[in-house]
Design an enzyme around this catalytic site. Structure first.
Site, PDB file in Angstrom:
ATOM      1  N   ASP A  88      -0.106   5.100   0.891  1.00  0.00           N
ATOM      2  CA  ASP A  88      -0.343   6.090   1.955  1.00  0.00           C
ATOM      3  C   ASP A  88      -0.299   5.450   3.339  1.00  0.00           C
ATOM      4  O   ASP A  88      -1.035   4.502   3.620  1.00  0.00           O
ATOM      5  CB  ASP A  88      -1.710   6.759   1.751  1.00  0.00           C
ATOM      6  CG  ASP A  88      -1.721   7.656   0.532  1.00  0.00           C
ATOM      7  OD1 ASP A  88      -1.032   8.683   0.554  1.00  0.00           O
ATOM      8  OD2 ASP A  88      -2.411   7.321  -0.454  1.00  0.00           O
ATOM      9  N   ASP A 140       0.875  -1.156   0.000  1.00  0.00           N
ATOM     10  CA  ASP A 140       0.000   0.000   0.000  1.00  0.00           C
ATOM     11  C   ASP A 140       0.930   1.228   0.000  1.00  0.00           C
ATOM     12  O   ASP A 140       2.114   1.106   0.326  1.00  0.00           O
ATOM     13  CB  ASP A 140      -0.866  -0.038   1.273  1.00  0.00           C
ATOM     14  CG  ASP A 140      -1.614   1.243   1.502  1.00  0.00           C
ATOM     15  OD1 ASP A 140      -2.359   1.662   0.602  1.00  0.00           O
ATOM     16  OD2 ASP A 140      -1.444   1.841   2.580  1.00  0.00           O
TER      17      ASP A 140
END
Length: 212
Positions: free
Chosen positions: A11, A9
């Site tokens: 953020d 991922d």
């Protein structure tokens, strides 16, 4: 030996964007008719799933895609000042040097991610950056990447900081490693029963070495 594919991922996992995203969300509060996030409320939100957060905020579902689009646009202006999570650059380099394939699956924009990687000299480490417009889950995006890149599910570890990362990984039948330095709290992550839980990026190197 099977090559490991580590899908990250973006953020809150690679990039330290949580404070910036909260600031942007607060700036957009009036436009999208929700209350700004106080420090006390942020602690509450960290213990909620994505669905619970939107329910808590009271934002109508039809407005959410417009809000997410605006957030990405605003974040673009902050890219030059954003930094990686401490320990992430060294960990990524070590994983790459050990023969792992690295990629990113994100609900952020590809442009934002690529600019961040370039600014922080990380752009040569990733084989792919795969964005997708998603509110609650990334299962379809993960499945698309695996199909396009001809990657077997048993070769993959997905690394993320939110409960929705755990949910998506399980639905895609890939192992998931949750990180405690991002958005969701350790307690919220543990409730979703990830395969691995780490507190520092370097712990990922050992997990990958022992994986498969």
């Amino acid at each position: 030996m099977t090559t490991k594919v580590i899908i990250f991922d973006f953020d809150g996992t690679i990039a330290d964007t949580v404070d910036a995203l909260v600031s942007i969300a607060n700036n957009l509060a009036v436009e999208f008719s929700y209350a700004p996030i106080t420090p006390e409320e942020f602690l509450i939100l960290r213990n909620l799933t994505s669905r619970e957060i939107f329910k808590y905020s009271g934002i109508p579902l039809f407005k959410i895609p417009f809000l997410l689009k605006k957030v990405k646009k605003e974040l673009k202006n902050k890219i030059p000042e954003l930094k990686p999570i401490p320990g992430i650059p060294e960990t990524l380099i070590e994983l790459k040097d050990n023969g792992s394939r690295l990629g990113i699956v994100t609900s952020n924009s590809k442009g934002n991610v690529q600019e961040f990687l370039k600014v922080n000299n990380l752009d040569n480490l990733f084989e792919f950056v795969h964005p997708g417009v998603t509110i609650f889950g990334k299962t379809q995006i993960i499945n698309n990447v695996l199909r396009q890149k001809q990657i077997k599910t048993e070769e993959v570890i997905y690394v993320g900081d939110e409960t929705r990362d755990i949910e998506a990984s399980k639905k895609a039948n890939v192992k998931v490693c949750s990180v405690t330095w991002g958005f969701n709290s350790e307690e919220a992550l543990i409730k979703e029963n990830p395969d691995f839980l780490i507190h520092h990026p370097q712990e990922l190197v050992k997990i990958v070495k022992n994986f498969g």
